[in-house]
Write a protein that holds these residues in place. Structure first.
Motif, short mmCIF file in Angstrom:
data_model
loop_
_atom_site.label_atom_id
_atom_site.label_comp_id
_atom_site.label_asym_id
_atom_site.label_seq_id
_atom_site.Cartn_x
_atom_site.Cartn_y
_atom_site.Cartn_z
N PHE A 164 0.82 -1.21 0.00
CA PHE A 164 0.00 0.00 0.00
C PHE A 164 0.86 1.26 0.00
O PHE A 164 0.49 2.25 -0.62
CB PHE A 164 -0.95 0.01 1.20
N PHE A 165 2.02 1.23 0.67
CA PHE A 165 2.88 2.42 0.65
C PHE A 165 3.29 2.74 -0.78
O PHE A 165 3.31 3.90 -1.19
CB PHE A 165 4.12 2.23 1.52
N SER A 166 3.60 1.70 -1.56
CA SER A 166 3.98 1.92 -2.97
C SER A 166 2.81 2.48 -3.76
O SER A 166 2.98 3.39 -4.58
CB SER A 166 4.45 0.60 -3.60
N ARG A 167 1.59 1.96 -3.52
CA ARG A 167 0.43 2.48 -4.24
C ARG A 167 0.11 3.90 -3.77
O ARG A 167 -0.33 4.74 -4.56
CB ARG A 167 -0.78 1.57 -4.02
N VAL A 186 -8.08 6.74 3.18
CA VAL A 186 -7.80 7.48 1.95
C VAL A 186 -7.86 6.50 0.78
O VAL A 186 -7.53 5.33 0.91
CB VAL A 186 -6.41 8.18 1.98
N GLY A 187 -8.31 7.03 -0.36
CA GLY A 187 -8.40 6.23 -1.57
C GLY A 187 -7.39 6.70 -2.60
O GLY A 187 -7.34 7.88 -2.93
N VAL A 188 -6.56 5.77 -3.08
CA VAL A 188 -5.50 6.14 -4.01
C VAL A 188 -5.61 5.36 -5.33
O VAL A 188 -4.64 5.27 -6.07
CB VAL A 188 -4.10 5.91 -3.39
N LYS A 215 -9.82 9.74 -4.38
CA LYS A 215 -9.29 10.24 -5.66
C LYS A 215 -7.95 10.95 -5.52
O LYS A 215 -7.64 11.89 -6.26
CB LYS A 215 -10.32 11.15 -6.35
N LEU A 216 -7.14 10.47 -4.57
CA LEU A 216 -5.80 11.03 -4.45
C LEU A 216 -4.89 10.57 -5.59
O LEU A 216 -3.78 11.06 -5.72
CB LEU A 216 -5.19 10.63 -3.09
N ASP A 217 -5.40 9.65 -6.41
CA ASP A 217 -4.60 9.17 -7.54
C ASP A 217 -4.68 10.12 -8.73
O ASP A 217 -3.89 10.00 -9.66
CB ASP A 217 -5.10 7.78 -7.97
N GLY A 218 -5.60 11.07 -8.72
CA GLY A 218 -5.77 11.92 -9.90
C GLY A 218 -5.56 13.38 -9.62
O GLY A 218 -6.09 14.24 -10.31
N SER A 219 -4.78 13.70 -8.60
CA SER A 219 -4.71 15.09 -8.16
C SER A 219 -3.31 15.49 -7.74
O SER A 219 -2.53 14.67 -7.27
CB SER A 219 -5.65 15.28 -6.96
N ALA A 220 -3.01 16.78 -7.93
CA ALA A 220 -1.77 17.33 -7.39
C ALA A 220 -2.09 18.07 -6.10
O ALA A 220 -1.41 19.01 -5.72
CB ALA A 220 -1.14 18.27 -8.40
N ARG A 221 -3.18 17.65 -5.43
CA ARG A 221 -3.68 18.41 -4.29
C ARG A 221 -3.73 17.57 -3.02
O ARG A 221 -4.63 17.72 -2.20
CB ARG A 221 -5.07 18.95 -4.63
N GLY A 222 -2.76 16.69 -2.86
CA GLY A 222 -2.73 15.86 -1.66
C GLY A 222 -2.57 16.65 -0.38
O GLY A 222 -2.89 16.16 0.71
N LEU A 252 -0.02 9.54 -5.00
CA LEU A 252 0.35 10.91 -4.64
C LEU A 252 1.44 11.48 -5.55
O LEU A 252 1.97 12.55 -5.27
CB LEU A 252 0.85 10.94 -3.18
N SER A 253 1.74 10.76 -6.63
CA SER A 253 2.91 11.14 -7.45
C SER A 253 2.81 12.56 -8.01
O SER A 253 3.81 13.28 -8.06
CB SER A 253 3.10 10.14 -8.59
#
Length: 309
Positions: A5-8, A281-283, A257-264, A13-14
């Protein structure tokens, strides 16, 4: 599980990491931590949606501990991750149903499109795999797609879904589901709701009615009110928390939706401003991509610090 999960989380959050971590690298390359550098860092934190209050708090900490010393971007990232984790730690509380309530009723609220229905499905799967008996109520009766989506999750998880025809009375559905849940010994009852914020008074009345009607059967219900927020909305999430706290007694947050944002960074702002528990949190889209919130993992993922485990 092929990917931890840390990797995901880092993957999800990339975009935030590139924005924040890249900005830090741009400011600090063997440079003294002077007023100019601190001002640039403060601006970077604000643009990362952490908000001015958090940015000022972090900058003052840097000023008191490292001012005037030569620092590298890696040192700044590590220290920043520690500062962010300190802010997040008090709100990092996994959701735990109260066994004293059977079922533990969870009212799930939020504006349309934030991922309420998907969140319910993912949480249902998580608790079903833990051996809990879970039921779900398709209370967003105005959107056929929401009802169908919850029914699909019901099939995936083996959890009963109480639904009615389009436009059915959500409060009545919740009442019947609570009665059934009690009779069948359910551990958890998740109640989906509508989220039409453009008509705040109608939404307020609908949520109030659901609560009022459920309390005719169980005066302690709902036992939790989870507000689901879409991270891509940035600072708009702050206003949503304010509004829903006016409407209902929000007990905790789920950020999607933290996977689609630069707003973490918005999660940090919410933690600092409201102090509400952040349960998960959902990533990503997969069921396992909604996970209990970890302050340290989130902080390190946000600023791009390598996993030490």
């Amino acid at each position: 599980m092929a990917l931890g999960f840390f990797s995901r989380l880092k993957q999800g959050l990339s975009r935030s990491t590139q924005k924040l971590g890249g900005g830090i690298t741009g400011i600090f390359t063997k440079r003294k931590l002077d007023d100019e550098a601190l001002e640039e860092l403060e601006d970077l934190l604000i643009t990362a949606d952490m908000g001015p209050a958090v940015a000022e708090r972090i900058i003052e900490s840097f000023r008191s501990s490292r001012f005037g010393t030569e620092v590298t971007d890696e040192e700044i990232r590590t220290t920043l991750a520690d500062e962010i984790a300190t802010i997040l730690e008090p709100v990092a509380k996994p959701f735990e149903p109260d066994p004293a309530h059977k079922p533990h009723v969870v009212l799930v609220v939020g504006v349309n499109g934030v991922g309420k229905t998907t969140t319910i499905g993912k949480m249902a799967r998580f608790f079903t795999e833990e051996g809990k008996k879970v039921m779900m109520v398709a209370g967003d009766t105005f959107r056929a797609a929401a009802v169908e989506q919850l029914q699909i999750w019901g099939e995936r998880t083996g959890c009963p879904v109480i639904a009615g025809p389009p436009g059915a009375d959500a409060a009545g559905l919740a009442f019947e589901a609570l009665k059934r849940g009690k009779a069948e010994g359910a551990d958890l009852l998740f109640v989906d709701t509508a989220g039409r914020l453009h008509n705040k008074s109608a939404l307020m009345e609908e949520l109030a009615k659901i609560i009022r009607v459920m309390r005719k059967f169980d005066e302690t219900a709902p036992h939790s009110v989870l507000l689901v927020l879409d991270a891509t909305t940035g600072q708009n999430a702050v206003e949503q928390v304010r509004v829903f706290r006016e409407l209902v007694n929000v007990t905790g947050l789920v950020v999607t939706k933290l996977d689609g944002s630069a707003r973490g960074g918005i999660v940090v702002a919410l933690a600092d401003q409201f102090g509400l528990p952040v349960h998960a949190v959902g990533v990503g889209e997969q069921a396992e991509d909604l996970r209990p919130f970890s302050a340290v993992d989130y902080a390190r993922g946000l600023v791009g610090v390598a996993d030490t485990v």
